[in-house]
Structure formats: C-alpha cells, structure tokens
Motif scaffolding. Structure first.
Motif, PDB file in Angstrom:
ATOM      1  N   TYR A 158      15.973  12.568 -15.237  1.00  9.94           N
ATOM      2  CA  TYR A 158      15.356  11.537 -14.406  1.00  9.94           C
ATOM      3  C   TYR A 158      13.845  11.482 -14.624  1.00  9.94           C
ATOM      4  O   TYR A 158      13.237  10.405 -14.556  1.00  9.94           O
ATOM      5  N   ILE A 159      13.243  12.639 -14.886  1.00 11.59           N
ATOM      6  CA  ILE A 159      11.812  12.669 -15.211  1.00 11.59           C
ATOM      7  C   ILE A 159      11.571  11.930 -16.520  1.00 11.59           C
ATOM      8  O   ILE A 159      10.612  11.160 -16.654  1.00 11.59           O
ATOM      9  N   ARG A 160      12.458  12.144 -17.474  1.00 13.07           N
ATOM     10  CA  ARG A 160      12.331  11.430 -18.749  1.00 13.07           C
ATOM     11  C   ARG A 160      12.462   9.924 -18.545  1.00 13.07           C
ATOM     12  O   ARG A 160      11.702   9.133 -19.121  1.00 13.07           O
ATOM     13  N   ASP A 161      13.422   9.542 -17.703  1.00 18.27           N
ATOM     14  CA  ASP A 161      13.618   8.114 -17.451  1.00 18.27           C
ATOM     15  C   ASP A 161      12.363   7.498 -16.826  1.00 18.27           C
ATOM     16  O   ASP A 161      11.958   6.388 -17.197  1.00 18.27           O
ATOM     17  N   LEU A 162      11.750   8.236 -15.914  1.00 21.16           N
ATOM     18  CA  LEU A 162      10.534   7.732 -15.270  1.00 21.16           C
ATOM     19  C   LEU A 162       9.370   7.644 -16.242  1.00 21.16           C
ATOM     20  O   LEU A 162       8.722   6.592 -16.377  1.00 21.16           O
ATOM     21  N   ALA A 163       9.079   8.753 -16.941  1.00 23.07           N
ATOM     22  CA  ALA A 163       7.857   8.842 -17.739  1.00 23.07           C
ATOM     23  C   ALA A 163       7.970   8.192 -19.107  1.00 23.07           C
ATOM     24  O   ALA A 163       6.974   7.684 -19.640  1.00 23.07           O
ATOM     25  N   VAL A 164       9.176   8.186 -19.671  1.00 20.12           N
ATOM     26  CA  VAL A 164       9.353   7.684 -21.034  1.00 20.12           C
ATOM     27  C   VAL A 164       9.911   6.254 -21.044  1.00 20.12           C
ATOM     28  O   VAL A 164       9.369   5.368 -21.716  1.00 20.12           O
ATOM     29  N   THR A 165      10.985   6.038 -20.300  1.00 23.90           N
ATOM     30  CA  THR A 165      11.686   4.750 -20.384  1.00 23.90           C
ATOM     31  C   THR A 165      11.061   3.684 -19.492  1.00 23.90           C
ATOM     32  O   THR A 165      10.720   2.596 -19.964  1.00 23.90           O
ATOM     33  N   ARG A 166      10.911   3.998 -18.193  1.00 21.25           N
ATOM     34  CA  ARG A 166      10.470   2.959 -17.265  1.00 21.25           C
ATOM     35  C   ARG A 166       8.956   2.735 -17.298  1.00 21.25           C
ATOM     36  O   ARG A 166       8.500   1.593 -17.363  1.00 21.25           O
ATOM     37  N   ARG A 167       8.180   3.807 -17.219  1.00 21.94           N
ATOM     38  CA  ARG A 167       6.721   3.652 -17.176  1.00 21.94           C
ATOM     39  C   ARG A 167       6.077   3.673 -18.560  1.00 21.94           C
ATOM     40  O   ARG A 167       4.937   3.266 -18.710  1.00 21.94           O
ATOM     41  N   ARG A 168       6.781   4.228 -19.535  1.00 19.58           N
ATOM     42  CA  ARG A 168       6.264   4.357 -20.909  1.00 19.58           C
ATOM     43  C   ARG A 168       4.911   5.077 -20.936  1.00 19.58           C
ATOM     44  O   ARG A 168       3.998   4.711 -21.668  1.00 19.58           O
ATOM     45  N   TRP A 169       4.839   6.127 -20.153  1.00 15.30           N
ATOM     46  CA  TRP A 169       3.624   6.935 -20.112  1.00 15.30           C
ATOM     47  C   TRP A 169       3.591   7.951 -21.255  1.00 15.30           C
ATOM     48  O   TRP A 169       2.521   8.418 -21.645  1.00 15.30           O
ATOM     49  N   VAL A 170       4.753   8.358 -21.728  1.00 14.90           N
ATOM     50  CA  VAL A 170       4.862   9.424 -22.729  1.00 14.90           C
ATOM     51  C   VAL A 170       5.822   8.972 -23.824  1.00 14.90           C
ATOM     52  O   VAL A 170       6.863   8.365 -23.542  1.00 14.90           O
ATOM     53  N   ALA A 171       5.480   9.257 -25.088  1.00 13.56           N
ATOM     54  CA  ALA A 171       6.365   8.940 -26.207  1.00 13.56           C
ATOM     55  C   ALA A 171       7.608   9.834 -26.168  1.00 13.56           C
ATOM     56  O   ALA A 171       7.519  11.005 -25.784  1.00 13.56           O
ATOM     57  N   PRO A 172       8.769   9.328 -26.576  1.00 13.71           N
ATOM     58  CA  PRO A 172      10.000  10.135 -26.518  1.00 13.71           C
ATOM     59  C   PRO A 172       9.891  11.470 -27.245  1.00 13.71           C
ATOM     60  O   PRO A 172      10.289  12.508 -26.709  1.00 13.71           O
ATOM     61  N   ALA A 173       9.350  11.463 -28.470  1.00  9.16           N
ATOM     62  CA  ALA A 173       9.264  12.709 -29.245  1.00  9.16           C
ATOM     63  C   ALA A 173       8.342  13.715 -28.579  1.00  9.16           C
ATOM     64  O   ALA A 173       8.587  14.929 -28.611  1.00  9.16           O
ATOM     65  N   VAL A 174       7.271  13.231 -27.965  1.00  6.90           N
ATOM     66  CA  VAL A 174       6.335  14.116 -27.280  1.00  6.90           C
ATOM     67  C   VAL A 174       6.993  14.737 -26.048  1.00  6.90           C
ATOM     68  O   VAL A 174       6.814  15.930 -25.764  1.00  6.90           O
ATOM     69  N   PHE A 175       7.762  13.950 -25.309  1.00  7.99           N
ATOM     70  CA  PHE A 175       8.449  14.490 -24.138  1.00  7.99           C
ATOM     71  C   PHE A 175       9.459  15.556 -24.547  1.00  7.99           C
ATOM     72  O   PHE A 175       9.574  16.601 -23.884  1.00  7.99           O
ATOM     73  N   GLU A 176      10.191  15.318 -25.637  1.00  7.10           N
ATOM     74  CA  GLU A 176      11.167  16.311 -26.092  1.00  7.10           C
ATOM     75  C   GLU A 176      10.482  17.619 -26.476  1.00  7.10           C
ATOM     76  O   GLU A 176      11.000  18.705 -26.214  1.00  7.10           O
ATOM     77  N   GLU A 177       9.330  17.511 -27.090  1.00  9.94           N
ATOM     78  CA  GLU A 177       8.578  18.724 -27.419  1.00  9.94           C
ATOM     79  C   GLU A 177       8.145  19.446 -26.147  1.00  9.94           C
ATOM     80  O   GLU A 177       8.130  20.680 -26.080  1.00  9.94           O
ATOM     81  N   GLY A 178       7.810  18.666 -25.120  1.00 10.04           N
ATOM     82  CA  GLY A 178       7.456  19.271 -23.844  1.00 10.04           C
ATOM     83  C   GLY A 178       8.602  20.024 -23.210  1.00 10.04           C
ATOM     84  O   GLY A 178       8.411  21.090 -22.604  1.00 10.04           O
ATOM     85  N   ILE A 179       9.821  19.507 -23.342  1.00 12.42           N
ATOM     86  CA  ILE A 179      10.987  20.215 -22.806  1.00 12.42           C
ATOM     87  C   ILE A 179      11.194  21.531 -23.546  1.00 12.42           C
ATOM     88  O   ILE A 179      11.534  22.557 -22.946  1.00 12.42           O
TER      89      ILE A 179
END
Length: 394
Positions: free
Chosen positions: A39-60
C-alpha cells in the motif's frame, strides 16, 4: 501528477505537510504489518508518483537488510526520496502516529477493565491468537530462510539457547559471527545500475537525527532514570530486530518479562494482542509496556526508543546501501541473523503456549486462527473472530 526526476524523486517535491497527511491517512488503516508495504508503494509510486518504481524496490531491499519494522521503514524511505530528510520524518511520523495514539488509549483502558469478566475472556482468546501469530511468523521465517542443514542447526541452536535462559540479543550477535563461518559461499551483490551512491555529506541528516536521539536519552538519564531505562531497553531491542516487527517479539519478551520483570507473561501477551487490533507494526507493543510501567510518559519514552533507531537506520542506510550491500561478510552475517530468528520465534511461541489459559474453546480458537493465517486471511479479521469467539464460547 508530479514528474519524477533522474534521481528517483519528484522534480517538484511535495511539502512535508503533504507527505505527513498522505501517510497519516494511510496509517489509520495500516493493518497487516509487512503487507502494508504494497500500500505504501501504491501511494508513493503509483498514485502520487513521488518515487520511481526501481528506486522504491531498492528501498525495500534496504529495509529488509537493516533492523526495524519493515513497513515503518518503507514509509520513511518513500518520504526520504519524495522530500528529503524532512519528508522522511513526516512520512514516518504520519504513518506511525495513529498506532501510537490508539495504543496509548487502549493501554489506559486495559488498566481499568482487564478484571471485568467479559474483558478477561476477550484477552484470554486474544492470547491464543498471539500464539498463533508468532507460530505463523516462525513458519514464514522458516520457509524463507531455512534452506539446508546448516540453517536448521543454527535455528535449533538459537531455540535451545533461548529455552535455556540465554539472551536473544547475545544469540543474534553470535549468529552474525556464525554466519561469517557457515556461509562462505555467499558473495557480495552486484552494484545496482543507476546514479553512484551519495557522498558522506548525505549523512548529515542522519548525524542530526542521532544527535537529537542522544540528547533525548541524555535528558531522560538526568531527569527520569526510570524513563531512560525504558528508552534504552527499547532502543536495544530495535537495533537487533532484523527481519521486521515480529523479530522483535523474542527480544522484547526477554527484556520486559524475563530480565526486568516489568510485566508478567500474561500482561505482555495482552499487550501484543492490543498491538494486533491497532494499525501499524507489532512493535507498538513497546508503547503498551511503557504505559504499564510509567504511564503516558513511559509510553512516550518507550515509543521513541523502539522507533528512533529504525528511523536512523534508514537515514544512514539510504546513502550508503550500495557500499554494505555489496559486502560478502555483511550478507553472510545477515543470513545468520535471519536464520536465528526462526529458532527464537519458535522458542517464544513455546513460552507463550505455557502462559495461555488452555480450555477446549481456546484450543479451537488457536487451531482456527493458525489455519486462517496460513491461508492468508487478514490478521484483523482473525483477531476479531477470535475475540468474539472467546467471549461467546464457554
């Protein structure tokens, strides 16, 4: 929608207030522990587009390699990429605030109602659910990290060590050393494609956060040694809880029940049960412990202790992750630690089983709760059904 720049953050950054409110709304419904990462990914990556997908995955990957509650740290990481250090603090505070506030209120209610017959029956049922949750976590850890005879032996040694009265903190430290020897075939990870790691100046916010945390601890030490003890114990638990929130359970149980006897095992189980009916990570149980020991001030001290080091780990890890992620000794040590938590969780599940007030209804509730969790039923529904069954069944 905001445009994402080459560094993985937004070209027009959201304000800390925007980040705080977005994560506060998410924190109000943050049931399910690590499952909230999606759900955090959906908020930050998909809906708000605050973070790039690859960057978020690296964060996980980062959050799974450092101690602390994974979902809380994922929120901090998303906030960091969206709005810098202030964004990280805003996301972390917003996401965790509902759980802390609700747990503080429930802790006060617990003091007033736990002797009432219906409440006693409810908590009796919830104790069984906590046992099922910890057993389920042990199975999940085992499926993920026990791959061969070395892993099984290390997990069994940890369980026996804890059963014999050993400190889980010492077990974690020994496991890291054992991992260096047992897993010599584990090599370093390849560098992640993209911009080079940030320089040491990027650690400035981490240094500032460490200073604030140290000043808070020093003030407690001078003014309220009892609150400092709560803060220090919770910080130590957080620093050794690799693998997410459930990894903190054996550490917290040892420190609170066995080493310091702040609570008995039954009350501790009640606190963990309340942690399941509140949004946020299971480690919010620390807020309950602090409240039972020293009221609202104790809840605050324990909360800062259990969440402060996790936040600091994200600030330190984000700019340096490539450096230690690629280290073979680091990866070997982490594997040893994660395997050890299988044994520690199994030992704690056994200890909890000795505390649960067993009766035919409790056995049915426990078996049903464990089966439901294994089938992926949302933990909130499992807790609600078990609580109702405990009150209604004789």
């Amino acid at each position: 929608m905001q445009r994402i720049d080459a560094r993985g953050g937004p070209a027009g950054r959201p304000t800390p207030a925007e980040i705080f409110l977005a994560f506060l709304r998410l924190g109000l419904v943050a049931f399910g522990g690590p499952a909230m990462v999606a759900y955090i990914r959906d908020l930050a990556v998909t809906r708000r587009r605050w973070v790039a997908p690859a960057v978020f995955e690296e964060g996980i990957a980062l959050c799974q390699s450092i101690p602390g509650a994974t979902a809380m740290q994922a929120a901090a990481y998303a906030g960091l990429r969206a709005g810098g250090a202030r964004g990280a603090l805003a996301a972390y505070a917003g996401f965790g605030l509902p759980a802390v506030c609700l747990m503080t209120g429930l802790s006060e209610l617990y003091l007033r109602t736990r002797e009432i017959t219906a409440a006693a029956a409810l908590f009796g049922g919830l104790k069984v659910v906590v046992l099922a949750l910890v057993a389920n976590a042990a199975v999940d850890f085992g499926r993920r990290f026990v791959r061969d005879a070395r892993d099984a032996g290390l997990a069994a040694a940890a369980a026996l060590f804890l059963a014999a009265g050993g400190s889980p903190v010492l077990a974690v430290a020994l496991a890291a050393g054992a991992g260096l020897v047992l897993y010599r075939e584990v090599t370093g990870a390849a560098p992640v494609p993209g911009p080079p790691p940030a320089g040491w100046r990027a650690l400035g916010p981490a240094a500032a956060a460490a200073g604030v945390l140290a000043a808070f601890g020093a003030a407690l030490f001078r003014l309220r040694p009892d609150l400092f003890a709560l803060f220090a114990v919770m910080a130590r638990v957080d620093l050794f809880a690799f693998g997410g929130g459930y990894a903190a359970a054996p550490l917290l149980f040892h420190e609170v029940v066995e080493a310091r006897r702040w609570l008995d095992a039954g009350a501790f189980l009640d606190g963990m049960a309340l942690g399941q009916v509140t949004p946020g990570p299971i480690v919010v149980t620390a807020t309950f412990v602090g409240h039972q020991v020293a009221g609202v001030a104790g809840a605050a001290a324990a909360t800062v202790g259990i969440f402060g080091p996790s936040f600091l780990a994200v600030l330190v890890g984000a700019p340096t992750f490539d450096r230690f992620r690629g280290s073979a000794p680091f990866r070997r040590g982490v594997r040893g630690v994660l395997v050890t938590f299988v044994g520690l969780l199994a030992a704690v599940a056994f200890r909890f089983g000795l505390v649960v007030p067993w009766r035919p209804a409790a056995v049915l509730i426990g078996v049903g709760a464990f089966a439901a969790l294994r089938r992926g039923v949302n933990v909130l529904w499992v807790v609600a059904a078990a609580g109702a069954s405990a009150v209604l069944l004789p």
